[in-house]
Design a protein around this motif. Structure first.
Motif, PDB file in Angstrom:
ATOM      1  N   CYS A 181       0.845  -1.195   0.000  1.00 29.71           N
ATOM      2  CA  CYS A 181       0.000   0.000   0.000  1.00 29.71           C
ATOM      3  C   CYS A 181       0.885   1.252   0.000  1.00 29.71           C
ATOM      4  O   CYS A 181       2.091   1.159   0.198  1.00 29.71           O
ATOM      5  CB  CYS A 181      -0.952  -0.004   1.201  1.00 29.71           C
ATOM      6  SG  CYS A 181      -0.180   0.511   2.748  1.00 29.71           S
TER       7      CYS A 181
ATOM      8  N   GLY B  65       0.705   3.788   2.071  1.00 24.84           N
ATOM      9  CA  GLY B  65       0.528   4.477   3.358  1.00 24.84           C
ATOM     10  C   GLY B  65       1.673   5.401   3.744  1.00 24.84           C
ATOM     11  O   GLY B  65       1.454   6.568   4.093  1.00 24.84           O
TER      12      GLY B  65
ATOM     13  N   CYS C 277      -0.264   8.440   5.393  1.00 23.66           N
ATOM     14  CA  CYS C 277      -1.617   7.981   5.727  1.00 23.66           C
ATOM     15  C   CYS C 277      -1.834   8.021   7.250  1.00 23.66           C
ATOM     16  O   CYS C 277      -1.008   7.515   8.007  1.00 23.66           O
ATOM     17  CB  CYS C 277      -1.785   6.555   5.200  1.00 23.66           C
ATOM     18  SG  CYS C 277      -3.352   5.845   5.655  1.00 23.66           S
TER      19      CYS C 277
ATOM     20  N   LEU D   1      -1.646   4.619   9.113  1.00 22.89           N
ATOM     21  CA  LEU D   1      -0.431   3.793   8.983  1.00 22.89           C
ATOM     22  C   LEU D   1       0.083   3.261  10.327  1.00 22.89           C
ATOM     23  O   LEU D   1       0.296   4.023  11.262  1.00 22.89           O
ATOM     24  CB  LEU D   1       0.673   4.621   8.309  1.00 22.89           C
ATOM     25  CG  LEU D   1       1.978   3.877   8.037  1.00 22.89           C
ATOM     26  CD1 LEU D   1       1.817   2.893   6.891  1.00 22.89           C
ATOM     27  CD2 LEU D   1       3.094   4.858   7.712  1.00 22.89           C
TER      28      LEU D   1
ATOM     29  N   SER E 132      -0.228  -4.654   3.539  1.00 20.63           N
ATOM     30  CA  SER E 132      -0.842  -3.363   3.819  1.00 20.63           C
ATOM     31  C   SER E 132      -0.345  -2.849   5.164  1.00 20.63           C
ATOM     32  O   SER E 132      -0.084  -3.633   6.078  1.00 20.63           O
ATOM     33  CB  SER E 132      -2.370  -3.490   3.871  1.00 20.63           C
ATOM     34  OG  SER E 132      -2.897  -3.586   2.578  1.00 20.63           O
ATOM     35  N   GLY E 133      -0.292  -1.537   5.262  1.00 22.20           N
ATOM     36  CA  GLY E 133       0.248  -0.928   6.484  1.00 22.20           C
ATOM     37  C   GLY E 133      -0.731  -0.827   7.624  1.00 22.20           C
ATOM     38  O   GLY E 133      -0.386  -0.361   8.709  1.00 22.20           O
ATOM     39  N   CYS E 134      -1.981  -1.254   7.415  1.00 27.31           N
ATOM     40  CA  CYS E 134      -2.970  -1.242   8.510  1.00 27.31           C
ATOM     41  C   CYS E 134      -4.133  -2.147   8.103  1.00 27.31           C
ATOM     42  O   CYS E 134      -4.192  -2.609   6.956  1.00 27.31           O
ATOM     43  CB  CYS E 134      -3.440   0.194   8.780  1.00 27.31           C
ATOM     44  SG  CYS E 134      -4.771   0.757   7.715  1.00 27.31           S
TER      45      CYS E 134
ATOM     46  N   ASN F   1      -6.966  -1.565   7.137  1.00 29.65           N
ATOM     47  CA  ASN F   1      -7.802  -1.101   6.015  1.00 29.65           C
ATOM     48  C   ASN F   1      -7.478  -1.851   4.725  1.00 29.65           C
ATOM     49  O   ASN F   1      -8.276  -1.871   3.802  1.00 29.65           O
ATOM     50  CB  ASN F   1      -7.637   0.406   5.802  1.00 29.65           C
ATOM     51  CG  ASN F   1      -8.333   1.192   6.889  1.00 29.65           C
ATOM     52  OD1 ASN F   1      -9.014   0.617   7.744  1.00 29.65           O
ATOM     53  ND2 ASN F   1      -8.160   2.497   6.892  1.00 29.65           N
ATOM     54  N   SER F   2      -6.302  -2.415   4.666  1.00 29.04           N
ATOM     55  CA  SER F   2      -5.963  -3.382   3.614  1.00 29.04           C
ATOM     56  C   SER F   2      -6.099  -2.866   2.187  1.00 29.04           C
ATOM     57  O   SER F   2      -6.691  -3.534   1.332  1.00 29.04           O
ATOM     58  CB  SER F   2      -6.839  -4.644   3.768  1.00 29.04           C
ATOM     59  OG  SER F   2      -6.598  -5.233   5.010  1.00 29.04           O
ATOM     60  N   CYS F   3      -5.559  -1.689   1.920  1.00 28.27           N
ATOM     61  CA  CYS F   3      -5.700  -1.104   0.582  1.00 28.27           C
ATOM     62  C   CYS F   3      -5.039  -1.942  -0.520  1.00 28.27           C
ATOM     63  O   CYS F   3      -5.434  -1.849  -1.680  1.00 28.27           O
ATOM     64  CB  CYS F   3      -5.132   0.306   0.569  1.00 28.27           C
ATOM     65  SG  CYS F   3      -6.049   1.403   1.652  1.00 28.27           S
TER      66      CYS F   3
HETATM   67  S1  SF4 Z   1      -3.659   0.104   4.027  1.00 27.41           S
HETATM   68 FE1  SF4 Z   1      -3.826   1.517   5.723  1.00 27.41          FE
HETATM   69  S2  SF4 Z   1      -1.813   2.499   5.820  1.00 27.41           S
HETATM   70 FE2  SF4 Z   1      -1.975   1.586   3.808  1.00 27.41          FE
HETATM   71  S3  SF4 Z   1      -2.785   3.219   2.510  1.00 27.41           S
HETATM   72 FE3  SF4 Z   1      -4.518   1.988   3.197  1.00 27.41          FE
HETATM   73  S4  SF4 Z   1      -5.285   3.055   4.980  1.00 27.41           S
HETATM   74 FE4  SF4 Z   1      -3.222   3.809   4.623  1.00 27.41          FE
END
Ligand code: SF4
Ligand code: SF4
Ligand code: SF4
Length: 293
Positions: free
Chosen positions: A96, A98, A103, A106, A149-151, A153-155
């Protein structure tokens, strides 16, 4: 001979009674490869050798350029299956953005783990061994898809990849810190997982997704963050019968996450069939895979 940090960490995991002989074997292999510092590549190669499988270097040596070119002719239409030097890379690691965009959600920069996953696949010579394994043309579905993904939210969509990871920041209530009932945590939690009554804070563990946001807004430290970890899931896929990935490690550290990747690649590369990874997981059983990590 010197050992780099990741190689030393791998050696630490070897049972103490065989550590000395493993160390000697790995250093012999490193000298054979012309190295003067041991990296994880030699440790992994020594382990493959110990398990009776052809060392990755040999797998590489078995490469046959004209046969490989023929096998890769369909994939050549898609630049994403080749690195900047034009060598095949039969995996994609999506991360992602983030860290790049600052973000606010993050937890940790997904590119750091993404790079390590990629390096581990290179050290295991995943691409060369997959080319050797697949009979005939290599098609996009043979390649391994990974996402970090960094959180939560799993973008980068780890839930629909063969190997998916997102960062988590578990939290806990510190009853000694004196909640002032400002309700910032309750307002911040999108999962409606927090209750505050008479300065007593309760977190519903079924609802909490470990995003860590409540700990960041709490002014008194009544909710605190624990060490950052990774949630690891495997076997997600889209297509005719889409399936979400199954959880194998809800809160893993980096080295356990990399070990999980090794187990998964071993399942793919040692399978006699060319089934999708999801089918292989169903064949092995998720519990058996967890046991091997
Ligand atoms: S997965 Fe989380 S940290 Fe990564 S871009 Fe999406 S919201 Fe931001
Ligand atoms: S960690 Fe996230 S999901 Fe869990 S209670 Fe805090 S804000 Fe809610
Ligand atoms: S943010 Fe902290 S101090 Fe405020 S209600 Fe929540 S736990 Fe209590």
């Amino acid at each position: 001979m010197d050992w780099d940090k990741s190689a030393a960490l791998l050696l630490e995991k070897v049972p103490p009674f065989i550590q000395k002989s493993v160390k000697e074997k790995v250093e012999t292999l490193a000298r054979k490869f012309g190295k003067n510092v041991v990296t994880e590549e030699e440790v992994l190669a020594a382990r493959e050798d110990f398990m009776g499988r052809p060392p990755a270097k040999e797998a590489q040596a078995k490469a046959n350029p004209s046969r490989d070119n023929e096998k890769l002719s369909i994939l050549r239409k898609y630049p994403k299956y080749f690195d900047k030097d034009g060598n095949p890379a039969l995996y994609q690691v999506k991360t992602c953005r983030g860290a790049e965009v600052n973000c606010p959600f993050l937890i940790t920069d997904s590119k750091i783990l993404g790079d390590k996953l990629q390096k581990r696949l290179e050290a295991l010579h995943f691409t060369e061994r997959l080319i050797n394994k697949v009979e005939g043309q290599i098609l996009p579905h043979h390649t391994m898809k990974l996402a970090v993904s960094g959180c939560p939210n799993s973008c980068s969509m780890p839930q629909i990849k063969d190997f998916g990871v997102h960062a988590v920041e578990p939290v806990y209530v510190d009853a000694e810190s004196g909640c002032i009932e400002c309700m910032k945590c309750v307002e911040t939690c999108r999962e409606d997982a927090i209750t505050v009554k008479d300065s007593q804070v309760t977190i519903d563990r079924e609802k909490c997704v470990h995003c860590g946001l409540c700990a960041r807004v709490c002014p008194t430290g009544s909710i605190k963050a624990q060490e950052k970890k990774y949630r690891v899931m495997i076997g997600g896929k889209v297509g005719r019968h889409p399936k979400f990935a199954e959880d194998i490690l809800p809160q893993a550290d980096e080295s356990t996450t990399l070990k999980a990747l090794e187990v998964c690649t071993d399942i793919i590369l040692s399978s006699k069939t060319e089934h999708r990874f999801r089918t292989l997981i169903e064949h092995h059983g998720i519990e058996e895979i967890k046991r091997r990590i």
